[in-house]
Design a protein around this motif. Structure first.
Motif, PDB file in Angstrom:
ATOM      1  N   HIS A  86       0.814  -1.219   0.000  1.00  0.00           N
ATOM      2  CA  HIS A  86       0.000   0.000   0.000  1.00  0.00           C
ATOM      3  C   HIS A  86       0.848   1.270   0.000  1.00  0.00           C
ATOM      4  CE1 HIS A  86      -2.605   3.158   1.436  1.00  0.00           C
ATOM      5  NE2 HIS A  86      -3.673   2.384   1.332  1.00  0.00           N
ATOM      6  N   PHE A 127      -0.777   3.587  -3.421  1.00  0.00           N
ATOM      7  CA  PHE A 127      -2.153   3.124  -3.542  1.00  0.00           C
ATOM      8  C   PHE A 127      -3.026   4.170  -4.215  1.00  0.00           C
ATOM      9  CE2 PHE A 127      -6.506   2.769  -2.049  1.00  0.00           C
ATOM     10  CZ  PHE A 127      -6.786   1.433  -2.327  1.00  0.00           C
ATOM     11  N   SER A 128      -3.699   3.750  -5.283  1.00  0.00           N
ATOM     12  CA  SER A 128      -4.650   4.609  -5.990  1.00  0.00           C
ATOM     13  C   SER A 128      -5.962   3.850  -6.133  1.00  0.00           C
ATOM     14  CB  SER A 128      -4.106   4.974  -7.381  1.00  0.00           C
ATOM     15  OG  SER A 128      -5.140   5.371  -8.254  1.00  0.00           O
ATOM     16  N   GLU A 150      -9.980  -0.748   2.815  1.00  0.00           N
ATOM     17  CA  GLU A 150     -10.009  -0.250   1.438  1.00  0.00           C
ATOM     18  C   GLU A 150     -10.301  -1.368   0.447  1.00  0.00           C
ATOM     19  OE1 GLU A 150      -7.118   3.649   1.846  1.00  0.00           O
ATOM     20  OE2 GLU A 150      -6.206   1.704   1.464  1.00  0.00           O
ATOM     21  N   ASP A 204      -6.942   8.276  -0.844  1.00  0.00           N
ATOM     22  CA  ASP A 204      -5.747   7.630  -1.365  1.00  0.00           C
ATOM     23  C   ASP A 204      -4.633   8.649  -1.567  1.00  0.00           C
ATOM     24  OD1 ASP A 204      -6.270   9.005  -3.718  1.00  0.00           O
ATOM     25  OD2 ASP A 204      -6.832   7.218  -4.868  1.00  0.00           O
TER      26      ASP A 204
END
Length: 423
Positions: free
Chosen positions: A269, A273-274, A330, A384
């Motif tokens: 992550h 992370f997107s 997430e 994010d």
């Protein structure tokens, strides 16, 4: 455990979820002498010295974070305290990704792994210098800064804590020396008999005035060098050179070929992370095999206590506080089933580490590493590294955990406070 009681501790009335054993039941879990002793719908009231009521909570195998940076002090501002990332955040086992090298592994063992309450392992850096300041200086990571034979020797001598090798395949390095370091790292991993964990997504700037590196071509050249035990990291990165092709905006075809050959995917992550990249990758049918939080001193609040008291540990203090359970939330919000999310932090990483007979399950006789989690319903705000905000209907929060049967309080300053969203 007293003479009159069968067990040291019983966790009573929780929802026991154990993907490795296919368990999903409301019941009791017992611990004796640091080991899982029994799992049943109901154990006798006088069976244990201590009974803890966990009604309404999840009881799972101890969480395993496959991507940590906890070589505190030695890696500079990059390395966090292992227990702050580990047991104090509800995580039983940590894998430091590339902090220690063949030169610094003795210090990692003596000053990090041995005193930590968290089980602390590592993927040894392929580079002589290891993860100094988070690989901030690219000139330290060139091919002549790798000693293949010596790293193999050190890895073999320390197999109890060395579970893999870490290296980088990204456009900044490729603009300097192509994939030569990855080829060396693969020789090291094969020589020890462990996986190679490959960072994807740009890390260093490209060489000024040099020929630009095509990120898609880089991935195409990388994958044939790897085999079924190896790991591709950062599938959801927003940086060039990840799973998503810069040409088409879709998952690169060579990634499918890699997965067909048995390579696995670790989320990693961190700052990679997107939500958008995650949606594209998951929509293409690619599920992560393991989930590493990739917490380090440049992306979380990391108070350091010294003579002057708590201070800010780095210039990026507080940019993106999160945790392993936050990263689990997430994945859940992106549509992964709870059971699949749990696999990424229990049975799958245990298998990847070659430790499936010791951790990652609630099998009687195995280490009593247990996570007790709450899934809180509501409207929670997630964000994010690109600044996108998403509203989550559920938030996974650690309540407490067991490490070898000992209760560990969750009190890490790294844990983000859930942010409710007004209806």
């Amino acid at each position: 455990m007293s003479e009159t009681h069968t067990f040291d501790l019983v966790l009573r009335g929780g929802r026991i979820l154990d993907p490795a054993n296919g368990l999903d039941l409301v019941g009791d879990l017992a611990v004796a002498k640091g080991r899982i002793a029994a799992v049943a719908e109901r154990l006798p009231d006088d069976a244990a010295d201590t009974i803890l009521d966990v009604t309404g909570k999840l009881v799972t195998p101890g969480l395993i974070d496959t991507h940590a940076h906890v070589f505190e002090k030695v890696t500079g501002r990059f390395g966090l305290n292992p227990d702050m990332v580990g047991v104090r955040s509800g995580v039983s086992t940590l894998v430091d990704q590339g902090g220690p090298s063949l030169m610094t592994l003795p210090a990692f063992r003596r000053f990090i792994a041995e005193p930590a309450r968290s089980r602390t392992l590592c993927f040894l850096s392929a580079y002589l210098v290891g993860g100094l300041e988070g690989h901030y200086y690219p000139q330290l990571y060139r091919p002549d800064c790798v000693d293949v034979d010596a790293t193999i020797r050190v890895g073999r001598e320390n197999r109890d804590i060395v579970k893999g090798i870490k290296a980088h395949a990204e456009v900044g390095g490729a603009s300097r020396w192509g994939l030569d370091v990855i080829k060396q790292a693969k020789r090291i991993a094969d020589g020890i008999g462990v996986p190679l964990y490959v960072h994807l997504g740009q890390l260093w700037p490209e060489v000024e005035g040099g020929e630009a590196v095509d990120p898609d071509m880089l991935v195409e050249e990388l994958v044939p060098l790897l085999d079924s035990r190896d790991i591709l990291a950062h599938p959801f990165t927003r940086h060039p050179g990840g799973f998503i092709s810069t040409r088409t905006g879709e998952v690169h075809p060579v990634i499918y070929k890699a997965l067909e050959r048995g390579l696995t995917v670790d989320v990693g992550h961190g700052s990679h992370f997107s939500f958008e990249m995650a949606r594209r990758t998951l929509a293409a049918g690619i599920l992560p095999y393991t989930l590493g939080a990739d917490l380090h001193g440049y992306n979380v609040k990391a108070p350091v206590t010294g003579a002057g008291g708590d201070r800010e540990a780095n210039p990026f203090y507080g940019v993106a506080p999160f945790s392993l359970t936050h990263a689990m939330t997430e994945l859940l919000t992106l549509g992964m089933a709870l059971g699949d999310v749990l696999k990424t932090v229990t049975s799958n990483p245990a298998a990847m580490l070659g430790m499936a007979d010791e951790i990652g399950a609630l099998t009687p006789g195995m280490a009593a590493d247990v996570a007790v989690l709450e899934v809180k319903a509501g409207r929670w705000q997630l964000s994010d590294n690109s600044g996108e905000r998403v509203t989550a209907p559920e938030m996974i929060v650690p309540a407490f955990s067991l490490r070898d049967g000992v209760v560990q309080e969750v009190d890490s300053p790294l844990l983000p406070k859930p942010i409710p969203v007004a209806a």
